[in-house]
Design an enzyme around this catalytic site. Structure first.
Site, PDB file in Angstrom:
ATOM      1  N   ASP A 223       0.873  -1.172   0.000  1.00  0.00           N
ATOM      2  CA  ASP A 223       0.000   0.000   0.000  1.00  0.00           C
ATOM      3  C   ASP A 223       0.908   1.219   0.000  1.00  0.00           C
ATOM      4  O   ASP A 223       1.587   1.504   0.992  1.00  0.00           O
ATOM      5  CB  ASP A 223      -0.908  -0.019   1.228  1.00  0.00           C
ATOM      6  CG  ASP A 223      -1.954   1.089   1.206  1.00  0.00           C
ATOM      7  OD1 ASP A 223      -1.835   2.006   0.365  1.00  0.00           O
ATOM      8  OD2 ASP A 223      -2.891   1.040   2.031  1.00  0.00           O
ATOM      9  N   GLU A 225      -0.249   4.336  -0.787  1.00  0.00           N
ATOM     10  CA  GLU A 225      -1.267   5.376  -0.710  1.00  0.00           C
ATOM     11  C   GLU A 225      -1.870   5.630  -2.088  1.00  0.00           C
ATOM     12  O   GLU A 225      -1.166   5.845  -3.069  1.00  0.00           O
ATOM     13  CB  GLU A 225      -0.724   6.676  -0.106  1.00  0.00           C
ATOM     14  CG  GLU A 225      -1.826   7.681   0.262  1.00  0.00           C
ATOM     15  CD  GLU A 225      -2.877   7.116   1.237  1.00  0.00           C
ATOM     16  OE1 GLU A 225      -3.743   6.354   0.773  1.00  0.00           O
ATOM     17  OE2 GLU A 225      -2.802   7.435   2.438  1.00  0.00           O
ATOM     18  N   ASN A 226      -3.183   5.511  -2.101  1.00  0.00           N
ATOM     19  CA  ASN A 226      -3.970   5.632  -3.331  1.00  0.00           C
ATOM     20  C   ASN A 226      -3.647   4.529  -4.333  1.00  0.00           C
ATOM     21  O   ASN A 226      -3.858   4.700  -5.539  1.00  0.00           O
ATOM     22  CB  ASN A 226      -3.803   7.011  -3.975  1.00  0.00           C
ATOM     23  CG  ASN A 226      -4.303   8.114  -3.085  1.00  0.00           C
ATOM     24  OD1 ASN A 226      -5.334   7.972  -2.429  1.00  0.00           O
ATOM     25  ND2 ASN A 226      -3.569   9.213  -3.015  1.00  0.00           N
ATOM     26  N   ASP A 304      -5.246   6.715   6.122  1.00  0.00           N
ATOM     27  CA  ASP A 304      -6.322   7.610   6.542  1.00  0.00           C
ATOM     28  C   ASP A 304      -7.259   6.918   7.533  1.00  0.00           C
ATOM     29  O   ASP A 304      -8.377   7.368   7.747  1.00  0.00           O
ATOM     30  CB  ASP A 304      -7.101   8.118   5.337  1.00  0.00           C
ATOM     31  CG  ASP A 304      -7.757   6.995   4.536  1.00  0.00           C
ATOM     32  OD1 ASP A 304      -7.533   5.810   4.871  1.00  0.00           O
ATOM     33  OD2 ASP A 304      -8.489   7.298   3.577  1.00  0.00           O
ATOM     34  N   HIS A 424     -23.927 -13.956  12.676  1.00  0.00           N
ATOM     35  CA  HIS A 424     -24.078 -12.580  13.137  1.00  0.00           C
ATOM     36  C   HIS A 424     -24.074 -11.635  11.956  1.00  0.00           C
ATOM     37  O   HIS A 424     -23.433 -11.894  10.927  1.00  0.00           O
ATOM     38  CB  HIS A 424     -22.990 -12.199  14.139  1.00  0.00           C
ATOM     39  CG  HIS A 424     -21.599 -12.191  13.583  1.00  0.00           C
ATOM     40  ND1 HIS A 424     -21.080 -11.145  12.856  1.00  0.00           N
ATOM     41  CD2 HIS A 424     -20.597 -13.110  13.660  1.00  0.00           C
ATOM     42  CE1 HIS A 424     -19.836 -11.411  12.516  1.00  0.00           C
ATOM     43  NE2 HIS A 424     -19.512 -12.607  12.982  1.00  0.00           N
ATOM     44  N   HIS A 472     -27.333 -12.566  25.559  1.00  0.00           N
ATOM     45  CA  HIS A 472     -28.749 -12.219  25.536  1.00  0.00           C
ATOM     46  C   HIS A 472     -28.931 -10.877  26.229  1.00  0.00           C
ATOM     47  O   HIS A 472     -28.332 -10.595  27.275  1.00  0.00           O
ATOM     48  CB  HIS A 472     -29.614 -13.308  26.181  1.00  0.00           C
ATOM     49  CG  HIS A 472     -29.353 -13.564  27.626  1.00  0.00           C
ATOM     50  ND1 HIS A 472     -29.903 -12.818  28.646  1.00  0.00           N
ATOM     51  CD2 HIS A 472     -28.589 -14.512  28.239  1.00  0.00           C
ATOM     52  CE1 HIS A 472     -29.511 -13.295  29.819  1.00  0.00           C
ATOM     53  NE2 HIS A 472     -28.707 -14.317  29.603  1.00  0.00           N
ATOM     54  N   LEU A 477     -30.585 -11.800  20.982  1.00  0.00           N
ATOM     55  CA  LEU A 477     -29.213 -12.306  21.029  1.00  0.00           C
ATOM     56  C   LEU A 477     -28.312 -11.451  20.144  1.00  0.00           C
ATOM     57  O   LEU A 477     -28.679 -11.107  19.015  1.00  0.00           O
ATOM     58  CB  LEU A 477     -29.153 -13.759  20.583  1.00  0.00           C
ATOM     59  CG  LEU A 477     -29.418 -14.847  21.645  1.00  0.00           C
ATOM     60  CD1 LEU A 477     -28.308 -14.875  22.690  1.00  0.00           C
ATOM     61  CD2 LEU A 477     -30.782 -14.707  22.290  1.00  0.00           C
TER      62      LEU A 477
END
EC number: 3.2.1.55
Length: 508
Positions: A223, A225-226, A304, A424, A472, A477
């Site tokens: 990485d 940046e950009n 960022d 979940h 709970h 839940l």
């Protein structure tokens, strides 16, 4: 002061020398000393006996530092286990072993959407999400889900501008996504995207937005940046056929950048073999030569503070100067000699794969006759008994499977809705049909834990968000943390609310 080099890389290092050295001893011997050295699993210098990381306890917010068992050794996991017994812990500081004070702490808000719950500090990693052994000794890595990250915006000695540096990390090659950005390395101290070339970090994942490797990933990328890159010049975008998809459980990842338009990406299996060079050459275009590095240190996030990425970190360093391949090859041999291996993700009473079970609340005064049931997708607590209707008994019964997202944990299929599993979504526990996606598999995978209410029963935590447990709250839940921004994250009665007796299913 850094330790004196144990050997010169001008000569062949023996196995015994490598065992005596740490990665940062080897980098120093190669003339490129560490200026940041982070690990929750071991000392990275042979003489280092200071703190590796700090954990914060959920029950009372007390902290303790985890040190190695001996100088140059593996982390003292028993200290953590004792301190965190009967409650939860998060990793609050990852100390810099280099002596420069580049410690990693909770990442603050940045230019991208941040943590709890946008606009705030990122979450901290669970202290138990990534158990491993090194040469048979237990330790814990840093399991980073989305919205979790660490940062140091007051760096000392790290590369700035077009100065040379090396970055190495040992990561879990099976824990990743295509989110932006699971990074380790050099970033902006402003928490803002300040333009091309203002970052230089290792990225690990299967994101294909810019440069990427062969196959479907994941890959070791940079990485900058950009842009994520794995090659240079006008070919910086698109696939690099020399950068393979990773299938190792533990992976060594290296990104290094020299002054004068030179950089490289390397990697290998952290438990055997040597490193491969995936790219070495000129910088990508446009505007990545010269570099404009700013020197802050990030883990698990972008420059960022973009924090949708996920991964697991065990150890990593940043150096001053451009390490030679020979130096890095010696570091790789040292990592292999450490013998990383996966450890059990589960504890407490075993739940047998293939069985049919029910989950009853234990010590919460409201709910000791109530079981986890579902009505459609909604999961809730209801009173269930042998006198209940067959339909209600079926809704409270679950078939145990090997974890869809990680075979070391478990998934639970609804008896009355075959093909649908507990999972979940936005921190709520639901029952949904398995759509075959990686995200669903991860969301539907849970690991057992010795119950936090000390009744000898079970608590169950999310594999993909290991600081979050089934809880709970007001009859519904959730996967909840022990303290946090949501009402269901309250510390009040947390241990009681996350503990369940696992019984034989009402309807097998």
């Amino acid at each position: 002061m850094l330790p004196r080099p144990l050997f010169s890389l001008g000569f062949a290092a023996t196995v015994s020398q490598l065992a005596a050295a740490g990665p940062c001893d080897i980098y120093a011997s190669g003339g490129t000393p560490c200026v940041a050295a982070h690990s929750t699993t071991r000392s990275l210098y042979s003489s280092y006996s200071g703190s590796l990381y700090q954990v914060t306890r959920g029950s009372d917010s007390a902290t303790t530092d985890i040190k190695p068992l001996s100088a140059g050794g593996v982390a003292n996991a028993a200290t953590q286990d004792t301190f965190c017994s009967g409650t939860t812990c998060v990793i609050s500081i990852i100390y810099d072993q280099s002596g420069r004070g580049n410690h990693l702490t909770q990442a603050p808000p940045g230019g991208a959407a941040s943590g709890p719950e946008a606009g705030g500090y990122d979450y901290l990693a669970s202290a138990i999400g990534a158990p491993v052994t090194l040469n048979g000794q237990k330790a814990y890595g840093v399991f980073i889900p989305p919205k979790t990250g660490y940062r140091n915006n007051s760096p000392s000695g790290t590369a700035t501008g077009d100065a040379a540096e090396g970055i190495m990390a040992v990561l879990d090659g099976t824990h990743y996504n295509n989110g932006c950005c699971f990074d380790y390395g050099n970033a902006e101290p402003s928490n803002l995207d300040t333009g091309n070339g203002h970052m230089e970090t290792i990225f690990f994942g299967d994101r294909t937005a810019h440069g990427y490797g062969a196959g479907s990933g994941p890959w070791v990328l940079a990485d900058l940046e950009n842009g994520l890159y794995t090659s240079g010049g006008d070919t910086g975008y698109g696939a690099n056929p020399n950068n393979p998809s990773i299938n190792y459980r533990f992976v060594t990842a290296i990104v290094k950048g020299n002054s004068g338009n030179q950089w490289a990406v390397r990697g290998g299996n952290a438990v055997s073999g040597s490193l491969s060079t995936y790219y070495s050459g000129v910088r990508p275009t446009p505007n990545y030569n010269p570099m404009s590095k700013e020197g802050a240190v990030v883990l698990g996030i972008g420059g960022d503070n973009s924090n949708a990425g996920q991964g697991t970190f065990y150890e990593g360093v940043m150096t001053t100067g451009y390490p030679s391949d020979a130096t890095e090859n010696a570091v790789q041999a040292n990592i292999v000699a450490a013998k990383y291996a996966a450890a059990s993700l589960q504890s407490g009473p075993a739940i047998s794969v293939g069985s049919t079970v029910s989950f009853r609340a234990t010590t919460s005064p409201c709910c000791t006759t109530k079981y986890i049931t579902h009505v459609g997708a909604n999961v809730q607590l209801q009173v269930v008994s042998s006198a209940s209707t067959v339909a209600l008994q079926q809704s409270a019964s679950w078939v145990v499977h090997v974890g869809l997202g990680n075979s070391a944990c478990l998934s639970f299929e609804s008896v009355d809705s075959p093909g649908s599993f507990l999972r979940h979504s936005t921190n709520k526990l639901l029952v949904n049909a398995n759509d075959g996606t990686t995200l669903f598999a991860q969301d539907a995978t849970f690991c057992t834990h010795e119950s936090l209410d000390s009744t000898g029963t079970n608590s169950l935590r999310s594999w993909s968000y290991p600081a979050r447990y089934w809880r709970h709250y007001s009859g519904s839940l959730y996967i909840a943390s022990n303290g946090g921004p949501n009402a269901f994250d309250t510390k009040t009665t947390f241990n009681d609310d996350v503990s369940f007796a696992v019984t034989a299913g009402f309807q097998s």
